[in-house]
Design a protein around this motif. Structure first.
Motif, PDB file in Angstrom:
ATOM      1  N   THR A   1     -33.354  17.040 -73.361  1.00  0.00           N
ATOM      2  CA  THR A   1     -34.466  17.607 -73.045  1.00  0.00           C
ATOM      3  C   THR A   1     -34.534  18.339 -71.683  1.00  0.00           C
ATOM      4  O   THR A   1     -35.277  19.271 -71.656  1.00  0.00           O
TER       5      THR A   1
ATOM      6  N   GLY B   1     -38.179  16.791 -83.453  1.00  0.00           N
ATOM      7  CA  GLY B   1     -37.813  15.528 -83.317  1.00  0.00           C
ATOM      8  C   GLY B   1     -38.567  14.442 -83.732  1.00  0.00           C
ATOM      9  O   GLY B   1     -38.580  13.321 -84.399  1.00  0.00           O
TER      10      GLY B   1
ATOM     11  N   PHE C   1     -41.864  14.172 -77.297  1.00  0.00           N
ATOM     12  CA  PHE C   1     -40.446  13.254 -77.345  1.00  0.00           C
ATOM     13  C   PHE C   1     -41.070  11.922 -77.097  1.00  0.00           C
ATOM     14  O   PHE C   1     -40.281  10.933 -77.493  1.00  0.00           O
TER      15      PHE C   1
ATOM     16  N   MET D   1     -41.724  10.547 -80.223  1.00  0.00           N
ATOM     17  CA  MET D   1     -40.487  10.343 -81.357  1.00  0.00           C
ATOM     18  C   MET D   1     -39.910   8.773 -80.688  1.00  0.00           C
ATOM     19  O   MET D   1     -39.525   8.113 -81.696  1.00  0.00           O
TER      20      MET D   1
ATOM     21  N   LEU E   1     -29.880  11.963 -74.374  1.00  0.00           N
ATOM     22  CA  LEU E   1     -31.420  12.407 -74.507  1.00  0.00           C
ATOM     23  C   LEU E   1     -31.644  13.123 -73.329  1.00  0.00           C
ATOM     24  O   LEU E   1     -32.552  14.212 -73.344  1.00  0.00           O
TER      25      LEU E   1
ATOM     26  N   LEU F   1     -30.087  13.137 -85.857  1.00  0.00           N
ATOM     27  CA  LEU F   1     -31.419  13.860 -85.429  1.00  0.00           C
ATOM     28  C   LEU F   1     -31.222  14.378 -83.914  1.00  0.00           C
ATOM     29  O   LEU F   1     -31.600  15.271 -83.556  1.00  0.00           O
ATOM     30  N   ILE F   2     -30.754  13.343 -82.961  1.00  0.00           N
ATOM     31  CA  ILE F   2     -30.721  13.545 -81.633  1.00  0.00           C
ATOM     32  C   ILE F   2     -29.711  14.774 -81.147  1.00  0.00           C
ATOM     33  O   ILE F   2     -29.797  15.663 -80.650  1.00  0.00           O
TER      34      ILE F   2
ATOM     35  N   ILE G   1     -31.415  17.993 -82.154  1.00  0.00           N
ATOM     36  CA  ILE G   1     -32.399  18.431 -81.303  1.00  0.00           C
ATOM     37  C   ILE G   1     -31.603  19.083 -80.284  1.00  0.00           C
ATOM     38  O   ILE G   1     -32.058  20.255 -79.491  1.00  0.00           O
ATOM     39  N   LYS G   2     -30.389  18.469 -79.751  1.00  0.00           N
ATOM     40  CA  LYS G   2     -29.924  19.068 -78.718  1.00  0.00           C
ATOM     41  C   LYS G   2     -29.107  20.405 -78.838  1.00  0.00           C
ATOM     42  O   LYS G   2     -29.225  21.281 -78.127  1.00  0.00           O
TER      43      LYS G   2
END
Length: 499
Positions: free
Chosen positions: A165, A308, A119, A122, A161, A286-287, A290-291
């Motif tokens: 994560t 990511g 991360f 990224m 974000l 993209l975010i 990932i989430k």
């Protein structure tokens, strides 16, 4: 001598002068103690043994303003007070060997921390390639009529974000690399910029999927799913409080969050959609992917972090900004940041071990056992102690100290019509979670502050960081009081979902 050279000399004098002053003070103190009669020395020894953990905390708080790297300070204080404890007969030298298994068990073998390097990579790619600047610029264009548009965008991004994560180190470091340089270039107040980044990054410990909630559910013997649902309301409410505060601060004092020049915010109608398609939707997609992969169980946090990092490289490639020079700078910056983060984790683990070995947790226990309180009084006392512990202990340490001791007591508490007895444990867990979130922001041991200071530009002073987090800590306490007074903030969604 130029001003820059004079400043460098002054910093060196401070760097060497503070340790020398501390050593001189310790030598003077040892000489004075040695000159006392034997009976007085014994009485003083017992007194010092009782207050050694408090002295350790005050020493850490003082040295953090010396300008030394935080990791060195944490590790140095741990070694220093371990030796002091040895000479006072309350710490054994062999206990230093316990550092290794604790570091290995809490950091080296922690599979969740595998996500931190990916991360961070990224975030650095998005910052070095200019993707982050383009994204923040689009947010300002969309919110151009709103005061503090950039800070509001940072808060929203930080919330996404953080929830993506659940790892504070990854969220704060990535947001610092993404947003702080842009906010500084735009003339934002250092305090507001640092406070916004640190506070929004810590939401990951509260908004599911949260590692802390999983551990708390295991210690309390309750359902993880229920606890996840109960945390969503307080987490989003706290994010809304952050947004409201940033908006009002920028509205009242525009100098704290100056907008971009009007000519830079004017985008012709025909170019707005292409700008959004190029600079806004790809990183947001993209975010979101990932989430979503973490929330729906398609990928673990470490796997999502790798995806990511690869996605950020693709975005840089499509933007025409991926080259050998940029990639080399990104790898070097990532390596330094990762080394800083894990050095802090290692040093903090050593500090926490020495503090507990010197009897710091016993001080807390004595405070509780000596107070005869009602159910409400006991709840407030526990939350107050947790808040105080957050100044110098990690949330893992606090959770492992407090929950096993008080879980049986909390299950037996009765708050009458305020809350059903069956929901008390879930309510208490959320109160603990909101309270523990402050431990990442409260100096001198706030992990989010360490992460931010470690990779922030040299212009950012520790005083600015401390000043910036004060209003956000107050907002967290306000949210804690709100959940305490109105339990439905946490319990309504849980009941609707699972009942």
């Amino acid at each position: 001598m130029s001003l820059q050279e004079q400043s460098r000399v002054d910093r060196r004098l401070i760097a060497f002068g503070i340790p020398l002053l501390i050593l001189a003070a310790l030598a003077t103190l040892a000489t004075l103690i040695a000159s006392l009669p034997l009976e007085q020395r014994r009485e003083l020894l017992y007194l010092v043994q009782d207050f050694l953990p408090i002295l350790m905390f005050l020493t850490l708080a003082t040295l953090l303003f010396s300008g030394y790297p935080v990791a060195f300070i944490l590790g140095g204080v741990a070694l220093l007070f371990g030796l002091i404890g040895y000479f006072l007969g309350v710490f054994q030298l062999i206990e230093f060997f316990n550092f290794v298994p604790r570091i290995w068990g809490q950091a080296a073998e922690n599979l969740v921390l595998v996500a931190v390097p990916t991360f961070i990579f990224m975030g650095v790619v998005m910052e070095r390639s200019g993707i982050a600047n383009d994204l923040l610029y689009c947010v300002q264009v969309l919110l151009k009529r709103v005061p503090g548009a950039l800070a509001l965008g940072v808060t929203i991004m930080g919330t996404i974000l953080a929830a993506m994560t659940g790892i504070i180190g990854a969220s704060v470091t990535m947001m610092t690399a993404l947003a702080l340089p842009t906010m500084m270039r735009q003339g934002y107040s250092h305090a507001l910029a640092c406070g916004t980044i640190a506070a929004s990054g810590t939401l990951g410990i509260l908004i599911p999927p949260s590692i802390m909630l999983i551990i708390m559910a295991d210690l309390l013997g309750v359902s993880v799913g229920n606890l996840f649902m109960a945390a969503i309301g307080p987490g989003l409410s706290l994010a809304a409080l952050y947004l409201l505060f940033v908006y009002l601060a920028a509205l009242i004092n525009p100098r704290l969050a100056p907008p971009l020049p009007p000519e830079m915010l004017v985008v012709p109608k025909g170019k707005l959609v292409p700008l959004l398609m190029k600079a806004f939707f790809p990183p947001v997609f993209l975010i979101g992917m990932i989430k979503g992969s973490i929330l729906f169980g398609w990928a673990a946090p470490s796997e999502a972090g790798a995806v990511g990092a690869f996605g950020a490289l693709l975005l840089a490639l499509f933007a025409g900004r991926l080259n050998v020079g940029m990639l080399s700078e990104t790898c070097v910056a990532t390596a330094r940041t990762v080394a800083m983060v894990f050095f802090i984790i290692i040093s903090a683990t050593c500090f926490a071990y020495v503090y507990r070995s010197l009897g710091g947790d016993d001080i807390v226990e004595k405070l509780i056992t000596s107070a005869g309180l009602t159910d409400w009084g006991l709840l407030i006392l526990i939350l107050g102690i947790v808040f105080f512990l957050g100044f110098f202990l990690d949330w893992i340490e606090i959770t492992l100290i407090v929950l096993p001791v008080f879980a049986p007591l909390i299950a037996g508490l009765d708050f009458g019509e305020h809350i059903a007895k069956a929901d008390v444990v879930y309510w208490f867990a959320i109160l603990m979670a909101v309270n523990l979130q402050t431990s990442f922001l409260t100096p001198p041991f706030g992990f989010a502050l360490f992460y931010l200071k470690g990779i922030a530009p040299k212009e950012i002073k520790i005083e600015s960081i401390y000043k910036g987090i004060v209003p956000f800590v107050l907002l967290q306490l306000l949210a804690l009081i709100a959940v305490m007074l109105w339990p439905e903030i946490a319990l309504w969604l849980m009941r609707r979902t699972y009942d």
